[in-house]
Design a protein around this motif. Sequence first.
Motif, PDB file in Angstrom:
ATOM      1  N   THR A 132      74.820  54.366  55.188  1.00 52.58           N
ATOM      2  CA  THR A 132      73.900  55.415  54.738  1.00 52.58           C
ATOM      3  C   THR A 132      74.523  56.788  54.898  1.00 52.58           C
ATOM      4  O   THR A 132      74.043  57.758  54.350  1.00 52.58           O
ATOM      5  N   GLY A 133      75.579  56.878  55.707  1.00 49.82           N
ATOM      6  CA  GLY A 133      76.189  58.171  55.962  1.00 49.82           C
ATOM      7  C   GLY A 133      75.390  58.990  56.959  1.00 49.82           C
ATOM      8  O   GLY A 133      75.851  59.966  57.509  1.00 49.82           O
ATOM      9  N   LYS A 134      74.176  58.554  57.225  1.00 48.87           N
ATOM     10  CA  LYS A 134      73.296  59.327  58.092  1.00 48.87           C
ATOM     11  C   LYS A 134      73.393  58.872  59.545  1.00 48.87           C
ATOM     12  O   LYS A 134      72.909  59.533  60.457  1.00 48.87           O
ATOM     13  N   GLY A 135      74.057  57.772  59.737  1.00 50.53           N
ATOM     14  CA  GLY A 135      74.150  57.249  61.104  1.00 50.53           C
ATOM     15  C   GLY A 135      73.200  56.089  61.288  1.00 50.53           C
ATOM     16  O   GLY A 135      72.070  56.117  60.823  1.00 50.53           O
ATOM     17  N   PHE A 136      73.693  55.054  61.940  1.00 50.25           N
ATOM     18  CA  PHE A 136      72.825  53.908  62.189  1.00 50.25           C
ATOM     19  C   PHE A 136      72.328  53.941  63.623  1.00 50.25           C
ATOM     20  O   PHE A 136      72.836  54.691  64.462  1.00 50.25           O
ATOM     21  N   LEU A 137      71.334  53.149  63.881  1.00 47.63           N
ATOM     22  CA  LEU A 137      70.781  53.072  65.237  1.00 47.63           C
ATOM     23  C   LEU A 137      70.458  51.619  65.552  1.00 47.63           C
ATOM     24  O   LEU A 137      69.663  50.981  64.856  1.00 47.63           O
ATOM     25  N   PHE A 138      71.125  51.116  66.572  1.00 49.94           N
ATOM     26  CA  PHE A 138      70.827  49.779  67.061  1.00 49.94           C
ATOM     27  C   PHE A 138      70.209  49.876  68.441  1.00 49.94           C
ATOM     28  O   PHE A 138      70.609  50.722  69.244  1.00 49.94           O
ATOM     29  N   ILE A 139      69.248  49.016  68.675  1.00 50.88           N
ATOM     30  CA  ILE A 139      68.629  48.928  69.994  1.00 50.88           C
ATOM     31  C   ILE A 139      68.949  47.542  70.541  1.00 50.88           C
ATOM     32  O   ILE A 139      68.711  46.532  69.858  1.00 50.88           O
ATOM     33  N   THR A 140      69.500  47.493  71.748  1.00 56.31           N
ATOM     34  CA  THR A 140      69.750  46.172  72.322  1.00 56.31           C
ATOM     35  C   THR A 140      69.497  46.173  73.831  1.00 56.31           C
ATOM     36  O   THR A 140      69.227  47.215  74.418  1.00 56.31           O
ATOM     37  N   GLN A 141      69.576  44.987  74.415  1.00 54.43           N
ATOM     38  CA  GLN A 141      69.242  44.808  75.821  1.00 54.43           C
ATOM     39  C   GLN A 141      70.478  44.968  76.702  1.00 54.43           C
ATOM     40  O   GLN A 141      71.548  44.452  76.390  1.00 54.43           O
ATOM     41  N   GLY A 142      70.313  45.604  77.843  1.00 53.24           N
ATOM     42  CA  GLY A 142      71.343  45.552  78.864  1.00 53.24           C
ATOM     43  C   GLY A 142      71.199  44.268  79.660  1.00 53.24           C
ATOM     44  O   GLY A 142      70.235  43.515  79.468  1.00 53.24           O
ATOM     45  N   PHE A 143      72.185  43.981  80.509  1.00 60.41           N
ATOM     46  CA  PHE A 143      72.017  43.018  81.599  1.00 60.41           C
ATOM     47  C   PHE A 143      72.104  41.551  81.189  1.00 60.41           C
ATOM     48  O   PHE A 143      72.353  40.701  82.033  1.00 60.41           O
ATOM     49  N   ILE A 144      71.935  41.241  79.889  1.00 66.01           N
ATOM     50  CA  ILE A 144      71.855  39.819  79.537  1.00 66.01           C
ATOM     51  C   ILE A 144      72.937  39.423  78.524  1.00 66.01           C
ATOM     52  O   ILE A 144      73.480  40.251  77.806  1.00 66.01           O
ATOM     53  N   GLY A 145      73.227  38.140  78.500  1.00 64.82           N
ATOM     54  CA  GLY A 145      74.163  37.589  77.540  1.00 64.82           C
ATOM     55  C   GLY A 145      73.872  36.112  77.408  1.00 64.82           C
ATOM     56  O   GLY A 145      72.782  35.665  77.778  1.00 64.82           O
ATOM     57  N   SER A 146      74.820  35.363  76.858  1.00 69.63           N
ATOM     58  CA  SER A 146      74.627  33.919  76.897  1.00 69.63           C
ATOM     59  C   SER A 146      75.966  33.221  76.970  1.00 69.63           C
ATOM     60  O   SER A 146      77.001  33.789  76.614  1.00 69.63           O
ATOM     61  N   ASP A 147      75.942  32.005  77.480  1.00 72.99           N
ATOM     62  CA  ASP A 147      77.179  31.244  77.594  1.00 72.99           C
ATOM     63  C   ASP A 147      77.425  30.539  76.257  1.00 72.99           C
ATOM     64  O   ASP A 147      76.564  30.574  75.369  1.00 72.99           O
ATOM     65  N   PRO A 148      78.586  29.917  76.076  1.00 72.18           N
ATOM     66  CA  PRO A 148      78.893  29.338  74.758  1.00 72.18           C
ATOM     67  C   PRO A 148      77.881  28.279  74.311  1.00 72.18           C
ATOM     68  O   PRO A 148      77.718  28.053  73.104  1.00 72.18           O
ATOM     69  N   SER A 149      77.159  27.669  75.246  1.00 71.22           N
ATOM     70  CA  SER A 149      76.161  26.675  74.832  1.00 71.22           C
ATOM     71  C   SER A 149      74.855  27.351  74.394  1.00 71.22           C
ATOM     72  O   SER A 149      73.918  26.695  73.959  1.00 71.22           O
ATOM     73  N   GLY A 150      74.785  28.671  74.546  1.00 77.51           N
ATOM     74  CA  GLY A 150      73.594  29.390  74.121  1.00 77.51           C
ATOM     75  C   GLY A 150      72.602  29.649  75.246  1.00 77.51           C
ATOM     76  O   GLY A 150      71.576  30.289  75.037  1.00 77.51           O
ATOM     77  N   ALA A 151      72.903  29.176  76.458  1.00 81.35           N
ATOM     78  CA  ALA A 151      71.989  29.422  77.581  1.00 81.35           C
ATOM     79  C   ALA A 151      72.087  30.883  78.001  1.00 81.35           C
ATOM     80  O   ALA A 151      73.192  31.430  78.114  1.00 81.35           O
ATOM     81  N   VAL A 152      70.927  31.505  78.224  1.00 77.46           N
ATOM     82  CA  VAL A 152      70.931  32.931  78.564  1.00 77.46           C
ATOM     83  C   VAL A 152      71.458  33.144  79.986  1.00 77.46           C
ATOM     84  O   VAL A 152      71.238  32.331  80.879  1.00 77.46           O
ATOM     85  N   THR A 153      72.215  34.229  80.151  1.00 70.87           N
ATOM     86  CA  THR A 153      72.819  34.539  81.452  1.00 70.87           C
ATOM     87  C   THR A 153      72.521  35.999  81.798  1.00 70.87           C
ATOM     88  O   THR A 153      72.155  36.780  80.915  1.00 70.87           O
ATOM     89  N   THR A 154      72.685  36.356  83.071  1.00 72.46           N
ATOM     90  CA  THR A 154      72.568  37.764  83.457  1.00 72.46           C
ATOM     91  C   THR A 154      73.851  38.209  84.162  1.00 72.46           C
ATOM     92  O   THR A 154      74.571  37.400  84.739  1.00 72.46           O
ATOM     93  N   LEU A 155      74.081  39.516  84.111  1.00 68.59           N
ATOM     94  CA  LEU A 155      75.363  40.074  84.568  1.00 68.59           C
ATOM     95  C   LEU A 155      75.312  40.620  85.982  1.00 68.59           C
ATOM     96  O   LEU A 155      76.253  41.264  86.413  1.00 68.59           O
ATOM     97  N   GLY A 156      74.220  40.398  86.697  1.00 64.02           N
ATOM     98  CA  GLY A 156      74.061  40.985  88.029  1.00 64.02           C
ATOM     99  C   GLY A 156      73.144  42.181  87.951  1.00 64.02           C
ATOM    100  O   GLY A 156      73.128  42.897  86.941  1.00 64.02           O
ATOM    101  N   ARG A 157      72.384  42.419  89.032  1.00 63.17           N
ATOM    102  CA  ARG A 157      71.411  43.509  89.054  1.00 63.17           C
ATOM    103  C   ARG A 157      72.065  44.825  88.669  1.00 63.17           C
ATOM    104  O   ARG A 157      73.210  45.079  88.995  1.00 63.17           O
ATOM    105  N   GLU A 158      71.323  45.635  87.976  1.00 57.08           N
ATOM    106  CA  GLU A 158      71.779  46.947  87.487  1.00 57.08           C
ATOM    107  C   GLU A 158      72.911  46.804  86.472  1.00 57.08           C
ATOM    108  O   GLU A 158      73.685  47.730  86.257  1.00 57.08           O
ATOM    109  N   GLY A 159      72.970  45.639  85.829  1.00 56.06           N
ATOM    110  CA  GLY A 159      74.094  45.363  84.939  1.00 56.06           C
ATOM    111  C   GLY A 159      74.047  46.043  83.578  1.00 56.06           C
ATOM    112  O   GLY A 159      74.970  45.887  82.773  1.00 56.06           O
TER     113      GLY A 159
END
Length: 427
Positions: free
Chosen positions: A183-210
């Motif tokens: 758009t030339g105007k700049g994009f905006l993504f919103i996402t979560q801190g602290f979480i991810g997932s392992d290769p099997s798709g199970a959700v993981t956390t990166l440690g408190r305050e991650g």
Amino acid sequence: MSGAVRVFKFGGASVKDADAIRNLASVVQQFNKDNLVVVISAMGKTTNALELVAEACFRKDESLSGYLDAVIDYHRAILSDLYGDEAGNYMDEASLLFDELITVTRQPGNLPFDRLYDQIVPYGELISTTIISRYLNQHNIPNRWLDARQLIVTDDSWRNAHVVWDDTRSAVKRAVNLNSEATGKGFLFITQGFIGSDPSGAVTTLGREGSDFTAAVLAWSLDAGDVTIWKDVPGVLNADPKYFSDTIKLDQISYEEAIELSYYGATVIHPKTIKPLQNRKIPLYVRSFLDPSASGSVIGDFAESIPDVPSFIFKSNQVLISIAPRDFSFIAEKNLQIIFGVFSNAGVRINLMQNSAISFSVCVDGDPRRIPQVILQLNASFKVRYNEGLQLITIRRYNQGVIDQVVAGRKILVEQRSRLTAQLVVL
Ligand code: ASP
Ligand code: MG
């Protein structure tokens, strides 16, 4: 994509209620020309509240439903405050997540605690980003919600997952490229801190305050122009204002100094945050969401920090464990190997250690789940004594005057000094 990406991170305090969310919206709005990826934490103290949910769920305790209600009611109240009478029209996505959370807690099975934790606690971030993304879209700040579980690839070290860097980088670049319309105007993504997932798709956390670390991982993956952590303090201070009345703002901090400060427990930035930024020379700004036009602090590729003043780090709830061999033999290499093995297997970080001929002392955070386990295991081979409720004080760029000042009237159990750092374990 036009222009370098900027990564923003908003922590729990910056989204703790409806006013805070409105403030976040106004901060983000000011950067609507930039390409932004915004990482957001769980609202307020939600992560603590969800930890209670996880504990109760694990114990199959009847307090579970009360803890769940508290989490859900808190978010419902924020939605009501944001939308008034119309809140019902904006509840559906959040309600789906409330239902999912309830479902997860109904089927805990016999999962080990840390694994169960990673299935429950991430709902804090999922709910907060869902509510905020919707709110921003509703208020003419168009954005897209990205699922960090599909961005941050980790191993399966539950509650302390390690990032798989190259896979993460590919996933992040793919998601951002796919979703950013030119758009030339700049994009905006919103996402979560602290979480991810392992290769099997199970959700993981990166440690408190991650969440800070998540921001750094995303910035590293995207070769971002800069990262800004928005906080309720004017920048990185030389002490936590909770403990110190006359703090000084550090205007400019070298990556090395920032790594040292966070390593010793300065809570302003998560310890893992700096290294990935340093590797790509990405500057990290720490600024106040209460005063977004103020300059804040910048951590970057500097030879020295400005101003050059002592910094104080206070860590409470410390346990000092003294370990001696039962047969009064010296602390030999073999013993040290066993001792380190116990701490490492329990995932307990050693904050300070000191050895003498016949004993070895270790200062660690007072984790009510892990420490009893560590003591039990050490007891099998050693004589163990421990002291709880202590404070670990670290002073960078110390001088005798400031040491005397902070320990006045307190009992010192351990004291260590190197050229730039003094550490004291005190009662
Ligand atoms: N919500 C998580 C926590 O409170 C992660 C974060 O805020 O950085 O630990
Ligand atoms: Mg937080």
